[in-house]
Design an enzyme around this catalytic site. Structure first.
Site, PDB file in Angstrom:
ATOM      1  N   GLU A  39       0.878  -1.162   0.016  1.00 42.23           N
ATOM      2  CA  GLU A  39      -0.027  -0.167   0.004  1.00 42.23           C
ATOM      3  C   GLU A  39       1.049   1.173  -0.024  1.00 42.23           C
ATOM      4  OE1 GLU A  39      -0.647  -2.512   2.019  1.00 42.23           O
ATOM      5  OE2 GLU A  39      -2.807  -3.283   1.408  1.00 42.23           O
ATOM      6  N   HIS A  91     -10.055  -5.177  10.681  1.00 39.53           N
ATOM      7  CA  HIS A  91     -10.904  -5.120   9.472  1.00 39.53           C
ATOM      8  C   HIS A  91     -12.294  -4.673   9.698  1.00 39.53           C
ATOM      9  CE1 HIS A  91      -7.851  -7.954   8.050  1.00 39.53           C
ATOM     10  NE2 HIS A  91      -8.269  -7.951   6.832  1.00 39.53           N
TER      11      HIS A  91
END
Lengths: 329, 309
Positions: free
Chosen positions: A64, A133
Site C-alpha cells: 500500500e 478489518h
C-alpha cells in the site's frame, strides 16, 4: 425510474470518468480480476480492465505504501489515479504517503504541484472480521489539512460524488460502506454529478435533527420512521462530505428543530460527531433546547464474536434512544 | 560539473552562516562533501526530466538547475522562494527545472518517483525520473516497495543512493545487512552498481548508462554512490560525537571538488587562471543570491491558507 446498487453506481462512475478523461487510471490490489474474474473483490472495478486494458487498470503487489506513493507521484505529473485500498484499515499502511505527501504537496510547493488523486477504501463493520478489518477511520482523515473526505450513503450520491471526486484537483479520501454495497436506489441514466461540500436533507422534519454519516443514514431514516409513532418528527441530514463540511445546512436544520443527534459508526472519542457537535455549539448554541447527543461506537476494538461485535455497532435503536433522551429532559 | 559542485559548496557554506545568524527557520542539512553525486547524475538530465530529493536536498536542487536566488529565498522562508516560503530548506521543489519535490521523511520519495515513472510511461514521453535517497532510506519499506514496483512495471526510474554511511549518528554497519546497498538490486532483478561517490566522472558515466537504458525502455537501475558528509547531520550537529576527527580528515582529502580540479589541471582541460575566474564568478553569484534572499519579504500572513487544496 432505474434502480441500481451502490456498487453498480460506483462502477458506472469509474467507467464514465475513464471514458471522459484518459488521464484517469485505476490502481490497487485485485482490481483487474479479483476472485470473481470480473474485477475487484467487491466488483466496484468490474469489467473495467476489459474496456480500458491493463495499462489503465493496474493490479499492484500488496504494498500500500508503495502504490499509494506511486499514485501521488503519478498525480503530480499528469495522471488522475483512482486507488483502491480495499479495507479502510489498510490505509494505515500508507498513512505517511497520504498525510505527509499527498495532503501537503500542493501547499509545501507553493502551489506548483497539484495532486488530483482519489483513494477509495471500504468501511465494513458487522461481518465478524475483527479488530483490524472493521474500523471506520473517517475522523482520522478529517484531522489532516489538505485532504477532502467523502462518505456517500446512497447509490445516487455514490455515483455523483465519485464523479466529482475524480474531477477535483486535490487528494480525496473516498469511503464506501460495505453494508451499503448491495443496497439499491434511483440513479439516473443521464450524466450528473453531486458537488462536494453539499449536505443532503434525506428526510425533512421539525422536532430534532439527526446528522447521520454513511452507513448510519439508512439506520437514521428507519429510526425516524419509528419516532413518528412517538410523535417526534425527525429531520435526517446526510453531510455526504465531511471535509469540506456543509455547516450551513446542518445549522439551518438545527435552527429549525432546536435539537441535534449526530450518528456515526466510528468510535466516539474525537469522532465525526465530536467535530459536528462542537461546530454547532460554536455557531448555533442559542438555538439548542437540549444538549447535543452523539451516537457512535464505544472505545473498544472490534471483536470477532458476533454477540460482542453487535453491541459495538451503533444501530437504529441507539439513535431512537438518543432522540428520546432529548425529549425526556 | 566543476562549476555546479563549487556552487553547491559555496552556497551551503553561506547557508550555514545564515543559519548561525538566525535567518533560517527550522532545520538545515548540508551536503558538504557529497556534491559529486547530485552533479554527476543531474549533468545527464534535461530540464523536463524529474528529480526527487531528500531533506539534504540543496545540492540536488542546484544540480537540477534551481536558480540560486530562488533556492536561498526558499531556505530563508521568503515569498520570493521557489515554493513561496511554504516548503523551506527540506521541501524544495521547482517544477520549471524538473525538481518535483524533496521528501524530508526518509524513504518517502522513492514511491513518488515510481509514480512519476508510471506517468512518463503512460504518457509515452521520453523522460526519466531520478530518486535520490540516503543509506538510511535503503532500510525502509518504501525503498523495497518502490524497487519492486519499478521493476515489475519496467519504469524509467533511476534510484540513486547517496551512501554517506551515517543515518544521523548510526553507522551503516549497525543498520544494514549488506556490504553494498547496490546488492539489494538483485532481489528485484534490476541492475545495481556501486561507484565512488566522490568521483564525479565515474558517477556521470554510471548515471548516463542507467538513464540511457531507462529511456530505451530497459527499466530501473539502482546506483549506490559511496560518499561522506564532512559536516554534521544538521546545522546543530558538529558531527564529531559519533565519528573520529581522523575519519573526517581522511574524507576531506577525498573532496570531490578538489579531485576534479586536479584532474582538469593535470589533463590540461582548464588552466589555473580560468579555474580561478570560475571560482570568483561562483563566489559572486552565491553572494548575490544570499543578498536577494535576505532582502526579500516574508509571505504575508493573510496568504496563510493559500494552496491547501
Amino acid at each position: 425510474m432505474r434502480e441500481i446498487t451502490y456498487v453498480e453506481a460506483l462502477n458506472e462512475a469509474l467507467r464514465e470518468e475513464m471514458r471522459r478523461d484518459e488521464r484517469v487510471i485505476i490502481l490497487g490490489e485485485d482490481v483487474q480480476l479479483g476472485y470473481s474474474g470480473r474485477g475487484g473483490l467487491f466488483l466496484v472495478t468490474a469489467e473495467l480492465m476489459k474496456e480500458f486494458g491493463p495499462e489503465r487498470v493496474r493490479d499492484t503487489p500488496i504494498s500500500e505504501d508503495g502504490f499509494v506513493g506511486a499514485a501521488i507521484g503519478a498525480a503530480a505529473t499528469g495522471l488522475k489515479p483512482v486507488v483502491e485500498v480495499m479495507y479502510a484499515d489498510f490505509l494505515l499502511c500508507c498513512m505517511n504517503q497520504i498525510v505527509n505527501v499527498a495532503a501537503k504537496l500542493r501547499y509545501s510547493t507553493g502551489g506548483q504541484l497539484k495532486v488530483p488523486l482519489v483513494i477509495r477504501a471500504m468501511i465494513g463493520q458487522g461481518r465478524g472480521v475483527g479488530s483490524d478489518h472493521s474500523q471506520v477511520p473517517l475522523a482520522w482523515f478529517m484531522n489532516v489539512p489538505g485532504l477532502k473526505v467523502v462518505a456517500p450513503a446512497t447509490p445516487y450520491d455514490a455515483k455523483g460524488l465519485l464523479k466529482s471526486s475524480i474531477r477535483e484537483e486535490c487528494p480525496i479520501m473516498f469511503f464506501e460502506s460495505f453494508l451499503l454495497y448491495r443496497t439499491k436506489g434511483f440513479v439516473p441514466t443521464e450524466e450528473y454529478t453531486v458537488p462536494l461540500g453539499k449536505a443532503d436533507v434525506k428526510k425533512e422534519g421539525t422536532d430534532v435533527t439527526i446528522v447521520a454519516v454513511s452507513t448510519m443514514v439508512p439506520r437514521a431514516l428507519s429510526a425516524a420512521e419509528k419516532l413518528k409513532e412517538l410523535n417526534i418528527n425527525a429531520e435526517v441530514v446526510d453531510p455526504r462530505t465531511l471535509v469540506p463540511l456543509d455547516k450551513e445546512t446542518i445549522i439551518k436544520s438545527v435552527m429549525k428543530t432546536n435539537r441535534l443527534v449526530v450518528a456515526e459508526s466510528g468510535v466516539k472519542t474525537c469522532g465525526v460527531g465530536a467535530e459536528i457537535a462542537s461546530m454547532v455549539m460554536e455557531e448555533a448554541f442559542d438555538y439548542l433546547d437540549a444538549p447535543i447527543k452523539r451516537v457512535a461506537a464505544p472505545h473498544i476494538p472490534a471483536p470477532a464474536a458476533p454477540t460482542l461485535e453487535q453491541i459495538t455497532i451503533p444501530n437504529e435503536n441507539d439513535i431512537i434512544k438518543a432522540v428520546r433522551e432529548l425529549f425526556e429532559r | 560539473m566543476y562549476t555546479k559542485m563549487l556552487e553547491i559548496r559555496r552556497f551551503e557554506e553561506k547557508i550555514g552562516e545564515e543559519y548561525g545568524k538566525g535567518l533560517v527557520p527550522g532545520l538545515v542539512h548540508l551536503s558538504i562533501g557529497q556534491e559529486g553525486v547530485a552533479v554527476g547524475v543531474c549533468a545527464n538530465l534535461k530540464d523536463d526530466d524529474y528529480a526527487i530529493g531528500t531533506h539534504r536536498g540543496h545540492g540536488i536542487a542546484i544540480a537540477k538547475g534551481v536558480p540560486l536566488d530562488k533556492l536561498a529565498a526558499e531556505i530563508l522562508g521568503k515569498e520570493s522562494g521557489c515554493c513561496k516560503g511554504r516548503g523551506g530548506s527540506m521541501r524544495v521543489a521547482y517544477i520549471n527545472k524538473g525538481l518535483l519535490y524533496s521528501c524530508p521523511i526518509v524513504g518517502t520519495g522513492l514511491p513518488l518517483a515510481v509514480g512519476v515513472g508510471l506517468s512518463i510511461k503512460l504518457r509515452r514521453t521520453n523522460q526519466v525520473a531520478v530518486s535520490f535517497f540516503g543509506d538510511g532510506a535503503s532500510n525502509t519499506g518504501d525503498f523495497h516497495e518502490a524497487l519492486n514496483l519499478a521493476a515489475i512495471w519496467k519504469l524509467p526510474v533511476i534510484f540513486v543512493c547517496e551512501n554517506n554511511m551515517y543515518a544521523i549518528s548510526v553507522h551503516i554497519k549497525k543498520s544494514t545487512s549488506v556490504e553494498n546497498i547496490s546488492e539489494r538490486a538483485r532481489g528485484y532483478n534490476i541492475p545495481g552498481i556501486t561507484v565512488d561517490g566522490n568521483d564525479v566522472i565515474a558517477i556521470y558515466n554510471a548515471a548516463r548508462e542507467a538513464i540511457q537504458r531507462a529511456r530505451n525502455g530497459g527499466g530501473p537501475t539502482l546506483i549506490e554512490c559511496k560518499t561522506y558528509r564532512t559536516v554534521g547531520h544538521g546545522t546543530t550537529d558538529p558531527g564529531v560525537a559519533y565519528r573520529s576527527i581522523e575519519e573526517i580528515d581522511e574524507w576531506k582529502k577525498k573532496c570531490p571538488i578538489n579531485r576534479l580540479r586536479s584532474y582538469l589541471i593535470a589533463n590540461r582541460i582548464l588552466s589555473e587562471e580560468s579555474l580561478q575566474r570560475i571560482e570568483g564568478e561562483v563566489e559572486a553569484r552565491v553572494k548575490e543570491a544570499i543578498k536577494f534572499a535576505e532582502e526579500s519579504p516574508y509571505p504575508s500572513p493573510d496568504q496563510v491558507a493559500e494552496y491547501v487544496y
